[in-house]
Design a protein around this motif. Sequence first.
Motif, PDB file in Angstrom:
ATOM      1  N   LEU A   1      -4.078   1.208   3.940  1.00  0.00           N
ATOM      2  CA  LEU A   1      -4.489   0.095   4.788  1.00  0.00           C
ATOM      3  C   LEU A   1      -4.532   0.593   6.236  1.00  0.00           C
ATOM      4  CD1 LEU A   1      -5.099  -2.910   5.363  1.00  0.00           C
ATOM      5  CD2 LEU A   1      -2.622  -3.260   5.580  1.00  0.00           C
ATOM      6  N   LEU A   2      -5.661   0.407   6.883  1.00  0.00           N
ATOM      7  CA  LEU A   2      -5.816   0.785   8.287  1.00  0.00           C
ATOM      8  C   LEU A   2      -5.931  -0.489   9.109  1.00  0.00           C
ATOM      9  CD1 LEU A   2      -6.316   2.807  10.579  1.00  0.00           C
ATOM     10  CD2 LEU A   2      -8.704   2.980   9.827  1.00  0.00           C
TER      11      LEU A   2
ATOM     12  N   ALA B   1       4.830  -0.702   2.588  1.00  0.00           N
ATOM     13  CA  ALA B   1       4.191   0.605   2.478  1.00  0.00           C
ATOM     14  C   ALA B   1       5.266   1.673   2.391  1.00  0.00           C
ATOM     15  CB  ALA B   1       3.298   0.875   3.688  1.00  0.00           C
ATOM     16  N   SER B   2       4.967   2.729   1.630  1.00  0.00           N
ATOM     17  CA  SER B   2       5.920   3.836   1.498  1.00  0.00           C
ATOM     18  C   SER B   2       5.975   4.660   2.778  1.00  0.00           C
ATOM     19  CB  SER B   2       5.527   4.733   0.325  1.00  0.00           C
ATOM     20  OG  SER B   2       5.487   3.988  -0.878  1.00  0.00           O
ATOM     21  N   SER B   3       4.841   4.733   3.485  1.00  0.00           N
ATOM     22  CA  SER B   3       4.766   5.480   4.749  1.00  0.00           C
ATOM     23  C   SER B   3       3.935   4.714   5.751  1.00  0.00           C
ATOM     24  CB  SER B   3       4.134   6.862   4.527  1.00  0.00           C
ATOM     25  OG  SER B   3       4.917   7.643   3.647  1.00  0.00           O
ATOM     26  N   VAL B   4       4.296   4.848   7.035  1.00  0.00           N
ATOM     27  CA  VAL B   4       3.548   4.207   8.117  1.00  0.00           C
ATOM     28  C   VAL B   4       3.194   5.257   9.166  1.00  0.00           C
ATOM     29  CG1 VAL B   4       3.644   2.537  10.010  1.00  0.00           C
ATOM     30  CG2 VAL B   4       4.625   1.951   7.780  1.00  0.00           C
ATOM     31  N   VAL B   5       1.926   5.297   9.538  1.00  0.00           N
ATOM     32  CA  VAL B   5       1.466   6.207  10.588  1.00  0.00           C
ATOM     33  C   VAL B   5       1.157   5.383  11.830  1.00  0.00           C
ATOM     34  CG1 VAL B   5      -0.253   7.919  11.293  1.00  0.00           C
ATOM     35  CG2 VAL B   5       0.454   7.784   8.890  1.00  0.00           C
TER      36      VAL B   5
ATOM     37  N   VAL C   1      11.294   3.666   6.866  1.00  0.00           N
ATOM     38  CA  VAL C   1      10.323   2.593   7.051  1.00  0.00           C
ATOM     39  C   VAL C   1       9.843   2.113   5.684  1.00  0.00           C
ATOM     40  CG1 VAL C   1       8.259   4.067   7.170  1.00  0.00           C
ATOM     41  CG2 VAL C   1       8.293   1.893   8.408  1.00  0.00           C
ATOM     42  N   CYS C   2       9.638   0.813   5.562  1.00  0.00           N
ATOM     43  CA  CYS C   2       9.171   0.295   4.269  1.00  0.00           C
ATOM     44  C   CYS C   2       8.021  -0.697   4.431  1.00  0.00           C
ATOM     45  CB  CYS C   2      10.318  -0.344   3.499  1.00  0.00           C
ATOM     46  SG  CYS C   2      11.201  -1.642   4.405  1.00  0.00           S
TER      47      CYS C   2
ATOM     48  N   TYR D   1       0.851  -1.195   0.000  1.00  0.00           N
ATOM     49  CA  TYR D   1       0.000   0.000   0.000  1.00  0.00           C
ATOM     50  C   TYR D   1       0.884   1.242   0.000  1.00  0.00           C
ATOM     51  CZ  TYR D   1      -3.852  -3.088   1.369  1.00  0.00           C
ATOM     52  OH  TYR D   1      -4.798  -4.093   1.409  1.00  0.00           O
ATOM     53  N   ASP D   2       0.301   2.366  -0.395  1.00  0.00           N
ATOM     54  CA  ASP D   2       1.048   3.625  -0.287  1.00  0.00           C
ATOM     55  C   ASP D   2       1.235   3.999   1.184  1.00  0.00           C
ATOM     56  OD1 ASP D   2       1.191   4.048  -3.075  1.00  0.00           O
ATOM     57  OD2 ASP D   2      -0.839   4.894  -3.080  1.00  0.00           O
ATOM     58  N   ILE D   3       0.124   3.923   1.912  1.00  0.00           N
ATOM     59  CA  ILE D   3       0.125   4.344   3.324  1.00  0.00           C
ATOM     60  C   ILE D   3      -0.436   3.219   4.182  1.00  0.00           C
ATOM     61  CG2 ILE D   3      -0.531   6.141   4.982  1.00  0.00           C
ATOM     62  CD1 ILE D   3       0.824   7.323   2.544  1.00  0.00           C
TER      63      ILE D   3
END
Length: 411
Positions: A31-32, A157-161, A144-145, A5-7
């Motif tokens: 993806l949440l 993922a390109s970014s992780v929150v 992070v990947c 996923y992107d995020i």
Amino acid sequence: MANRYDILVIGAGAAGLMAAGQAAELGKSVLLLEKNERPARKVMITGKGRCNVTNNCDETAFISKVKTNGRFLYSAISTFPPRDTIAFFEEHGLKLKTERGNRVFPVSDKAVDVVDCLVRYVKEQGVHLVQGTVKSLMIENQAVCGVVLEDGSRIQASSVVVATGGLSYPLTGSTGDGYRLARQAGHTIIEPTPSLVPIVTQESWCKDVMGLSLKNVTLTVHEKGKSKPVFSELGEMLFTHFGVSGPLVLSASSVMDARRIPDYTLSIDLKPGLSEEQLDKRLQRDFSINLNKDFINSLGDLLPKKLIPVIVYLCNIAPGTKVNQLTREMRKTLVDTIKSVNLTPKEFRPIEEAVITSGGVKVTEINPKTMQSKLCLGLYFAGEVIDVDAFTGGYNLQIAFSTGVLAGRNA
């Protein structure tokens, strides 16, 4: 569930839902991940199940109510202030109302409506909401990947929150997972402590009035060695089997140092709208029509029935004393007691019972304009996992929304 996923947002609470929705609005695949069966379980219990969504105030007033690291939040609150939160819910079909203290609630008085609105929002934006628990972050070259789930599966993922909450109310999913993930990325964790938490008192009589709610009283907190009170506000509080709770007490706890509880005293003014002279005149009027009654039976028009035996006990006046035998000195003692019911704090209730956690990811290691980690590219933080917390009144939920928006948009 795809494996890229992107995020990727960890935690479907207030901050996570907002971050995911905002990222998806910008056209990203999101993806949440939520470890509970249902999202936003903590939102469901806020505001006594009514959900105090935000506080209807401007940015300056808002920041003044932030107890820890208020300056860090300037960008977040300016980007998505309370008025934007109100507009967001109204635009997504949830009617809101503003009550005393500028507290904002859904018109329905149902927290589930707030949760349903947020979940509907992310689904409309195409967010993939999945139950799952993150075991660790995937980090390469200080960036992070993706993440590794408990079942061993990997999601890129390109970014992780990280929006996993703190340590308060662990049954809602706030079990400190975010701290573990942040440490993995090299972050410093400020030791979590309870904020907005009930207080255990030494006085045994509190359990005798358990369940009694006092409205329109003033709670004042004094600290040894300081002439000015560290806290004094008008509002509502509650007696419990262990001591005191309720909005006033939760707010008061946030200015008290848990390591120095014996240094504080609590004082309740039961009649803040009356001066001592006015209260004395009121007592004289009440007593004049109850001259032949016992003292303990003459206070029904002035005090809650459950509290009368306590006040009589604290006055050290014999309950059976006839009203016509009360002296001016006795009356003064009664006035003094009503204007200052003193309590001795013993300790805070456990952090698991706190409304919010103070402590978390150190703010100097996070970019306040983007919520991105300064130590790990592509890693973002939002909500209670960060070392920020505020007084009760809708402020903490607004912090979740504002940091979630900033993290989601920048991720």
